[in-house]
Design a protein around this motif. Structure first.
Motif, PDB file in Angstrom:
ATOM      1  N   LEU A  89       0.864  -1.245  -0.021  1.00 17.20           N
ATOM      2  CA  LEU A  89      -0.130   0.271   0.265  1.00 17.20           C
ATOM      3  C   LEU A  89       0.736   1.483   0.294  1.00 17.20           C
ATOM      4  CD1 LEU A  89      -2.555  -1.124   2.295  1.00 17.20           C
ATOM      5  CD2 LEU A  89      -3.175  -0.574   0.043  1.00 17.20           C
ATOM      6  N   GLU A  90       1.600   1.057   0.809  1.00 16.22           N
ATOM      7  CA  GLU A  90       2.595   2.763   0.437  1.00 16.22           C
ATOM      8  C   GLU A  90       3.487   2.642  -0.186  1.00 16.22           C
ATOM      9  OE1 GLU A  90       4.977   1.601   4.399  1.00 16.22           O
ATOM     10  OE2 GLU A  90       3.104   2.461   5.653  1.00 16.22           O
ATOM     11  N   ALA A  91       3.612   1.510  -0.734  1.00 17.42           N
ATOM     12  CA  ALA A  91       4.273   1.750  -2.607  1.00 17.42           C
ATOM     13  C   ALA A  91       3.514   2.421  -3.627  1.00 17.42           C
ATOM     14  CB  ALA A  91       5.086   0.818  -3.114  1.00 17.42           C
ATOM     15  N   LEU A  92       2.445   2.441  -3.449  1.00 16.34           N
ATOM     16  CA  LEU A  92       1.618   3.002  -4.291  1.00 16.34           C
ATOM     17  C   LEU A  92       1.422   4.375  -4.318  1.00 16.34           C
ATOM     18  CD1 LEU A  92      -2.072   0.616  -4.025  1.00 16.34           C
ATOM     19  CD2 LEU A  92      -0.078   0.422  -5.530  1.00 16.34           C
ATOM     20  N   PRO A  93       1.470   5.339  -5.580  1.00 15.31           N
ATOM     21  CA  PRO A  93       1.501   6.330  -5.316  1.00 15.31           C
ATOM     22  C   PRO A  93       0.372   7.348  -5.513  1.00 15.31           C
ATOM     23  CG  PRO A  93       1.382   6.000  -7.462  1.00 15.31           C
ATOM     24  CD  PRO A  93       1.632   4.052  -7.379  1.00 15.31           C
ATOM     25  N   GLU A  94      -0.750   6.774  -5.158  1.00  9.73           N
ATOM     26  CA  GLU A  94      -1.805   6.718  -5.118  1.00  9.73           C
ATOM     27  C   GLU A  94      -2.512   7.238  -3.552  1.00  9.73           C
ATOM     28  OE1 GLU A  94      -2.182   5.121  -9.217  1.00  9.73           O
ATOM     29  OE2 GLU A  94      -1.755   4.368  -6.882  1.00  9.73           O
ATOM     30  N   VAL A 134      -6.557   3.257   4.402  1.00 10.68           N
ATOM     31  CA  VAL A 134      -6.013   4.057   3.382  1.00 10.68           C
ATOM     32  C   VAL A 134      -6.698   5.131   3.556  1.00 10.68           C
ATOM     33  CG1 VAL A 134      -4.879   2.846   1.490  1.00 10.68           C
ATOM     34  CG2 VAL A 134      -5.745   1.298   2.768  1.00 10.68           C
ATOM     35  N   GLN A 135      -6.017   6.195   3.121  1.00 15.52           N
ATOM     36  CA  GLN A 135      -6.129   7.879   3.121  1.00 15.52           C
ATOM     37  C   GLN A 135      -5.536   7.590   1.585  1.00 15.52           C
ATOM     38  OE1 GLN A 135      -5.781  11.037   5.683  1.00 15.52           O
ATOM     39  NE2 GLN A 135      -6.369  11.862   4.633  1.00 15.52           N
ATOM     40  N   LEU A 136      -6.156   8.626   0.511  1.00 16.28           N
ATOM     41  CA  LEU A 136      -6.025   8.280  -0.776  1.00 16.28           C
ATOM     42  C   LEU A 136      -5.154   9.893  -1.033  1.00 16.28           C
ATOM     43  CD1 LEU A 136      -8.134   6.025  -3.135  1.00 16.28           C
ATOM     44  CD2 LEU A 136      -5.874   5.716  -1.545  1.00 16.28           C
ATOM     45  N   ASN A 137      -4.374  10.096  -2.211  1.00 18.12           N
ATOM     46  CA  ASN A 137      -4.379  11.533  -2.870  1.00 18.12           C
ATOM     47  C   ASN A 137      -5.462  11.841  -3.721  1.00 18.12           C
ATOM     48  OD1 ASN A 137      -1.916  11.782  -1.652  1.00 18.12           O
ATOM     49  ND2 ASN A 137      -0.915  10.301  -2.632  1.00 18.12           N
TER      50      ASN A 137
END
Length: 301
Positions: A89-94, A134-137
Motif C-alpha cells: 500500500l505504501e508503495a502505491l503513488p495513489e 488507507v487514505q488516498l491522494n
C-alpha cells in the motif's frame, strides 16, 4: 419621457391591477424560492463533497479465525501478511497514508459513533475485525486499491466509503433536479400570469393608449410603463424569495444543523448572495421579454 409622468403611469397601473400584481409577486416568489433551494442544494452537495472527499478512506478488513470469506480459509491474517499489505500500500503513488486499526480500536470507534444507538450494546470486541485504513491522494482513485487488494492473502473484504457517499450525493442531485424542474414550471406560470396582467392592464387603459397614439407617442413611450410594472412586481417577488432563502440558511443551517453536527460543512448566507444576482437577472429578463412579446401582439403599436 419625463420621469414624473412615467412614475405616475406605473403607479396608476399597479393600483388598478393590485390583485394581479400581488399574484405575480407571490408566484414569482414561490418559483424563485424553489429555484434557490435547488441551487443551494447543489452548492451544499459540492461543499459536503469537498469536506468528505478529504476524509474518505478505503478500509481493508483483515481475516480473523471466524471469517466466513473463502479467501480467509478459516484462519486469521498473519503478521507477515499484514506487513506485506502495508508495504504494498505504501508503495502505491495513489496512497497518501496507511493506518492500522486493531480490534479494540475499531470497537472503541464504533461505540463512540453509535453511542446513542441501541445497537451499540450488541457489539463486542472482536466483532469488528482489525483493518488497514488507507487514505488516498485522490479519493476518486479508490478502484486502484480495491481491485489490487480484493482477495489478497489475509484480506477478508475491502470497503470503500466513496461508494456510500456517492449514493448520498446522487440523491442530492436528483433532489436538485426536481427542485429546478418545479421552479421551471412555476417560472412558466409566472410568465403566463405576467402576460395576463399586461393584457388586462392594456385593456383597462385602452382609451389612454389611443390618445397617446393620436398625439404621436412613440412605441417605447407606450410600452415602458407596462414593462416597469412587471419589472417592479417580479423584482419584489425575487426579493422576497431571497429573504426566505437567507432566513432558511441562517436559522436552519447556521443556527440549527451546525449546532447538531459541529464537524460538518454547511452552506451559509454568503451562498445565497452568490446566486441572488442570477435569480434577479433571470426573472427580470423574463419580465421584460414577456412584456415585449405581449405588448407587440395586443397593442399593435
Amino acid at each position: 419621457m419625463q420621469p414624473r409622468f412615467l412614475a405616475s403611469e406605473v403607479g396608476s397601473g399597479l393600483r388598478r391591477n393590485v390583485s394581479m400584481a400581488v399574484s405575480v409577486v407571490l408566484v414569482t416568489m414561490v418559483s424563485m424560492f424553489l429555484l434557490g433551494l435547488g441551487l443551494l442544494a447543489q452548492r451544499q452537495a459540492d461543499t459536503m463533497k469537498g469536506y468528505w472527499y478529504d476524509r474518505i478512506q478505503v478500509s481493508i478488513y483483515l481475516c480473523t479465525a471466524n471469517s466466513l470469506q473463502p479467501n480467509c480459509e478459516n484462519r486469521a491474517a498473519t503478521e507477515g501478511e499484514k506487513e506485506s499489505l502495508e508495504r504494498q500500500l505504501e508503495a502505491l503513488p495513489e496512497v497518501k497514508a496507511v493506518f492500522f486499526e486493531s480490534e479494540q480500536e475499531a470497537y472503541d470507534r464504533f461505540k463512540e459513533q453509535f453511542r446513542n444507538s441501541p445497537i451499540s450494546g450488541n457489539v463486542q470486541v472482536g466483532d469488528i475485525p482489525q483493518s488497514l485504513r488507507v487514505q488516498l491522494n485522490d479519493p476518486t482513485k479508490y478502484a486502484v486499491v480495491t481491485d489490487q487488494f480484493e482477495g489478497a492473502p489475509g484480506v477478508a473484504t475491502v470497503q470503500d466509503q466513496e461508494k456510500v457517499l456517492s449514493k448520498f450525493f446522487s440523491i442530492i442531485r436528483w433532489i436538485t433536479l426536481f427542485a429546478v424542474f418545479l421552479a421551471a414550471l412555476m417560472a412558466a406560470c409566472a410568465a403566463l400570469l405576467m402576460a395576463t396582467t399586461i393584457r388586462q392592464a392594456a385593456f383597462i387603459r385602452r382609451r389612454e393608449i389611443g390618445i397617446m397614439r393620436l398625439v404621436g407617442a412613440s412605441n417605447w413611450t407606450i410600452r415602458m410603463p407596462f414593462i416597469l410594472e412587471m419589472v417592479i412586481v417580479s423584482g419584489l417577488g425575487v426579493g422576497l424569495a431571497v429573504g426566505l432563502l437567507v432566513a432558511l440558511t441562517r436559522y436552519v443551517f447556521n443556527e440549527g444543523f451546525i449546532q447538531i453536527a459541529l464537524s460538518q460543512a454547511f452552506i451559509g448566507t454568503s451562498d445565497v448572495w452568490v446566486i441572488a444576482p442570477w435569480m434577479f437577472l433571470g426573472v427580470l429578463s423574463i419580465a421584460v421579454l414577456t412584456s415585449l412579446v405581449t405588448l407587440r401582439r395586443y397593442l399593435r403599436v
